[in-house]
Each structure stands twice: as structure tokens, then as C-alpha cells.
Design a protein around this motif. Sequence first.
Motif, mmCIF file in Angstrom:
data_model
loop_
_atom_site.group_PDB
_atom_site.id
_atom_site.type_symbol
_atom_site.label_atom_id
_atom_site.label_comp_id
_atom_site.label_asym_id
_atom_site.label_seq_id
_atom_site.Cartn_x
_atom_site.Cartn_y
_atom_site.Cartn_z
ATOM 1 N N PHE A 284 22.185 36.848 8.288
ATOM 2 C CA PHE A 284 21.446 35.639 7.585
ATOM 3 C C PHE A 284 21.817 34.347 8.281
ATOM 4 O O PHE A 284 20.979 33.496 8.418
ATOM 5 N N PHE A 285 23.019 34.198 8.997
ATOM 6 C CA PHE A 285 23.362 33.263 9.793
ATOM 7 C C PHE A 285 22.379 32.960 11.207
ATOM 8 O O PHE A 285 21.973 31.969 11.525
ATOM 9 N N GLN A 286 21.846 34.350 11.352
ATOM 10 C CA GLN A 286 21.037 34.164 12.746
ATOM 11 C C GLN A 286 19.382 34.113 12.064
ATOM 12 O O GLN A 286 18.709 34.043 13.211
ATOM 13 N N LEU A 287 19.171 33.924 10.997
ATOM 14 C CA LEU A 287 17.714 33.646 10.514
ATOM 15 C C LEU A 287 17.167 32.333 11.201
ATOM 16 O O LEU A 287 16.412 32.280 11.950
ATOM 17 N N PRO A 288 17.787 31.086 10.990
ATOM 18 C CA PRO A 288 17.258 30.141 11.691
ATOM 19 C C PRO A 288 17.245 30.162 13.202
ATOM 20 O O PRO A 288 16.523 29.538 13.904
ATOM 21 N N TYR A 289 18.438 30.673 13.626
ATOM 22 C CA TYR A 289 18.699 30.822 14.978
ATOM 23 C C TYR A 289 17.392 31.791 15.792
ATOM 24 O O TYR A 289 16.827 31.394 16.903
ATOM 25 N N GLY A 290 17.230 32.736 14.988
ATOM 26 C CA GLY A 290 16.386 33.727 15.583
ATOM 27 C C GLY A 290 14.796 33.320 15.476
ATOM 28 O O GLY A 290 13.921 33.465 16.322
ATOM 29 N N GLY A 335 21.969 24.238 9.229
ATOM 30 C CA GLY A 335 23.268 24.466 9.247
ATOM 31 C C GLY A 335 23.884 23.861 8.020
ATOM 32 O O GLY A 335 24.708 24.444 7.431
ATOM 33 N N LEU A 336 23.549 22.585 7.874
ATOM 34 C CA LEU A 336 24.058 22.018 6.632
ATOM 35 C C LEU A 336 23.569 22.775 5.298
ATOM 36 O O LEU A 336 24.581 22.733 4.283
ATOM 37 N N LEU A 337 22.380 23.016 5.194
ATOM 38 C CA LEU A 337 21.935 23.795 4.166
ATOM 39 C C LEU A 337 22.573 25.016 3.682
ATOM 40 O O LEU A 337 22.874 25.520 2.610
ATOM 41 N N LEU A 338 22.902 25.780 5.041
ATOM 42 C CA LEU A 338 23.623 27.084 4.837
ATOM 43 C C LEU A 338 25.075 26.915 4.220
ATOM 44 O O LEU A 338 25.500 27.496 3.597
ATOM 45 N N MET A 339 25.667 25.778 4.665
ATOM 46 C CA MET A 339 26.863 25.382 3.974
ATOM 47 C C MET A 339 26.658 25.019 2.729
ATOM 48 O O MET A 339 28.142 25.352 1.972
ATOM 49 N N VAL A 340 25.777 24.581 2.261
ATOM 50 C CA VAL A 340 25.693 24.170 0.762
ATOM 51 C C VAL A 340 25.058 25.407 0.073
ATOM 52 O O VAL A 340 25.602 25.602 -1.148
ATOM 53 N N LEU A 341 24.281 26.102 0.418
ATOM 54 C CA LEU A 341 23.404 27.257 -0.467
ATOM 55 C C LEU A 341 23.651 28.607 0.034
ATOM 56 O O LEU A 341 23.146 29.212 -0.216
ATOM 57 N N GLY A 342 24.879 28.818 0.785
ATOM 58 C CA GLY A 342 25.136 30.070 1.121
ATOM 59 C C GLY A 342 25.120 31.128 0.142
ATOM 60 O O GLY A 342 24.527 32.011 0.277
ATOM 61 N N LEU A 372 28.580 26.423 9.816
ATOM 62 C CA LEU A 372 29.285 25.556 10.425
ATOM 63 C C LEU A 372 28.838 25.730 12.087
ATOM 64 O O LEU A 372 28.950 24.872 13.065
ATOM 65 N N ALA A 373 28.854 26.915 12.613
ATOM 66 C CA ALA A 373 28.667 27.291 13.948
ATOM 67 C C ALA A 373 26.928 27.343 14.189
ATOM 68 O O ALA A 373 26.894 27.582 15.680
ATOM 69 N N LEU A 374 26.134 27.044 13.620
ATOM 70 C CA LEU A 374 24.666 27.007 14.048
ATOM 71 C C LEU A 374 24.398 26.350 15.011
ATOM 72 O O LEU A 374 23.726 26.842 16.202
ATOM 73 N N VAL A 375 24.628 25.071 15.266
ATOM 74 C CA VAL A 375 24.241 24.104 16.349
ATOM 75 C C VAL A 375 25.176 24.480 17.286
ATOM 76 O O VAL A 375 24.506 24.853 18.533
#
Length: 534
Positions: A284-290, A335-342, A372-375
Amino acid sequence: MSRVLRASAIMAAGTMVSRVTGFVRTAVLAAAITTGALGDAYNVAYAIPFILFDLLIGGVLSSVVVPMIVRRQKSDPDGGRAYEQRLMTIGIIGLTLVAVVAVLLARPLISLYTEGWTGRKLDVAVMLAQYILPQIAFFGIGAIAGAILNTRDRFAAPMWAPVLNNIVMIGVLVAYSLMAGQAGANVGTVSDADLALLGLGTTAGIVAQCLVLIVSLHRVGFRFRPRFDLRGVGLGEMGRTAVWTFAFVGVNQIGFLITTKLSSGAGDAVQGAGNSAYAYAFQFFQLPYGIIAVSIITAMLPRMSRSVSDGELGQVREEFASGVRLVSVLMVPAGLLLMVLGPAVTVLIFSWGTMTVDDAIYIGNVLQVFGLALVPFSLFQLLLRVFYAFGDTRTPVFIAVGNVAVSAVLSLAAYFILPAKYVVMGLAFAFTVTYVVGTVVAWTLASRRVGGLQGGKVAAGLSQMHIAAVPAAAIALGVLWLTRELAGLTPLSAAIMLAAGGGLGMVLYLVIANRMRIPEVSSIVGMVAGRLGR
């Protein structure tokens, strides 16, 4: 920037559909086999083909093969066609042999990536690996086809092909759930026939993906003819360059091996999710990255390689800075939204079938740390392409050694210091710190190589993006708190949190960023408005 944006938009659309169908596949998988012992066994067996692919060819494709194909297309009288045919011939033969050997070595491979697994759990993992490992050949051949397509600026097929893989897998998993029932969620009760369906179905999805890429390559004019006159393929040059890429991938796999062993050990210690929780959260972390970063990186590398070949370092700097800003403009709010809505994301996806809400929340907590690691992770991957455009595969190896050292120290500290139920979150935090440090080092070295990376301009843009993203995160946090107070955390309330909190937050971010005249947001808004106006 507009050409990169258009190419990236095409790839992002395919990747978006791919990731959405991938999430459906993951949800069905988790519902069928849970995140317990069987889930861990499957995820380790599933990961090994990708590990071997990365070790043998994955890194070479992006760092060596694509730049070399670009050069041969420009220099060879036939536009590099014979060169591409030789590459495909080597790939088919070599990858087939690797797949056969991997199947024969399935048990020692599983033992390498696990800690303390014995009995039925180990046997199940080995059996699944024997069914899944043949996909190495098909995955690799498809990847070579995708690399050739990319050098022709044909990006759609490589991004859309995984959709078919996901659809095949969803069908297989539904059939598995219907056939195996509750017995299919436990390593002690699952039958060998059910494991065969699960393993062979996984490989069938990759076969379908490979066929789509081969057909697409044929449609752009590539005609495969086996060529065994390997003298013209440049194996010596490729070998000298690729040896550092193999070292880079090998070093990174040491880090992955440490993480896999520690996460699987933590799962056994608490009799719950370990490696599966880490793997699902990372997906899921890699969704926006991908969707965003990979699309832009894929479009950037051939262009930067051509600029380097022409000696236009100023163009390389501009391409890189433009890519960083395009990536960051959506990575920052994501990244910020993942930190809130994970937890809302994972409860919506995972709390079905044999999975519980608590299991899903645990995965969500790991996902929050990954946010936190996304950027920094995205920036690090962009920086590597600067070195690869120059044909420099050595410098990334030394950076990777530092990364693995930092990750190993922090991961071991998390494993031995934190309570077992927090170890996986500690591993995700170690991942974050590793890529922050790695990005700083890679930026410094890449900047020296090209005479500056427009750091001041990039820093100013990132600052603006973070300022614009803070209100979006605040809106999401408010919706999360209010919904949880009124309805608790259920799949329905999670959907509301994501739709209201995530949706409103992202819209607010785009509005604020557009008002702040962040160029990349204005370009995105303009492109979307133009499409809607047609």
C-alpha cells in the motif's frame, strides 16, 4: 515538462487501474489465507521470484540495458534491431535455466528467507515456491519486452499489463476460497490440491502479463528472431557495467533478507502477523509511488540518457529537477494522508473473510510509519537514475552499502529492544530513516556529477508543497476523529473516512497549491481541465 507529464499521465492511468485491481487481489488473498502462518508462507514464496529477478536482471534493465539500447538505436545502421533480438535470445535462455534451478532449490531458498520454520509450515512454503518460481522466466521476458517498448516511448502496455495478472489472480483466489473454505486458511488443514491451485494460479497471472507485453512489442514492429551470434551484443561492456548493478541488487537483498527474517520471527513470537503485515503495508505504501513516481522515472531515464549521450548536462539537470517537482507535488500530500488514514485504508481492504478488524488495524499502523518514507524513497529512486543515465552503476553500490548498514543496525535494534507486537512498525521506521540518509548522500554525489541539481529551487518547491498539504492532513484528521467517535472503526466508517477525509483533503491541497502558483499543480489542473473541456 509537458512531454514528461503527458507520458507520465498515460502510465499513471494504467498503474492506477493496476494498483486498484491489485488491492482487490490482495484483499481477496488476505480474506482467503489470512496474515497468519499460511499468509506468511505464501508471501515468502511469492517474494522469492521477484528477489531472484532483481538479482539477475531487474536492476540491469533500468541501469544498463535501457541506456545501451538507446545508444544502439542511435548508432547501429538497423536502429538496434539485431541488438534487441540478441538481448531477447539471451534473456529467454538464461531466465528459463534460472527458473529450473530455482525450482530444484526451493527448500534451501525458503530456509534462507525464514527463521525457525519447521514442519508443515515449511513444507507448505516450499510447495508453494515450487509452483510459483517458474514465473521468473515469464516475468523476466516480459520485463525485457517492456524495456524495449520504453525505449520506443511506448509506456502504456508495461503499465496496463499487470491489470490482466491481477484479474487472473482474483479469479484464482475466488475459486480457491470456494474450494478450500475455512480449511484453506490454515497450514495444518490446507490440502495439496488447494496449494497447487494457489501456486499455479499465481504463475498463470504472470504468464498472461508476459503475453500481453510480447503482443504489444510485436505491434510496434519488433520481430523476434533467435540470434546466437552474441559477439555484437556487447556482453563485455554490459558485463563490466552490470557487475556493479548485480552488486547493488545483492547488497539491497541483504537488507531485505534481514527484514524478512526479523519480521517473520516477530510474527511467530506473538502468534500473529509478521512478514505478511510488513508485506501488505509495503504494498500500500508503494501505491502512490507506483502510480506517480515510477511513471515519471520511466519517462525520464531514456530522455536523460539521450541528453548525456549528446553531452547536454544542462538538459540533464532540467529533466531531473522537473521530475523531482512532478513526483513531489503528489507524493507530499500522499505521504501525509497515509500517516493519518493508514488504518482506514487497511480496515476497508482487509477486514473481511477470516481477517479481523484488529488484524487490519495492525497493518494500518505499519502503513502509517511507511508514510514518513514516501517522499525520501521517491527522491532516492529518482537520484539513482542520474547515475544510470551516465552508465555509472558503481556509485549506487556504495550508497546501497551505507543504506543496508543503517537499516541493519536500526532493524536489529527494533527487534531486540521493542516489544514483539511493535517490531514490524520499528522495521518500517528503520526503512524510513535509511532512505532519508540515503537521499542526502545520493543527492550530494549526483549534484557533483552534473554540476548542481537546482537544489534551491527544488527545496523551495518542496516547502511550498508541505505548506499546502498541512491543511489537507488536518481535514483528514478531523474527519477521522469525528467518524471514529460516532461509528468506531468498521469497513463502512473506513470508507467514509477515506472518501471524505482523503477526498476533501486532496481537493483542498490542489486548490491551495494552485492558489500558491506551484507550477506543477497548475500544469496538472490545466491538463485535467483541458481533458474535461473536450
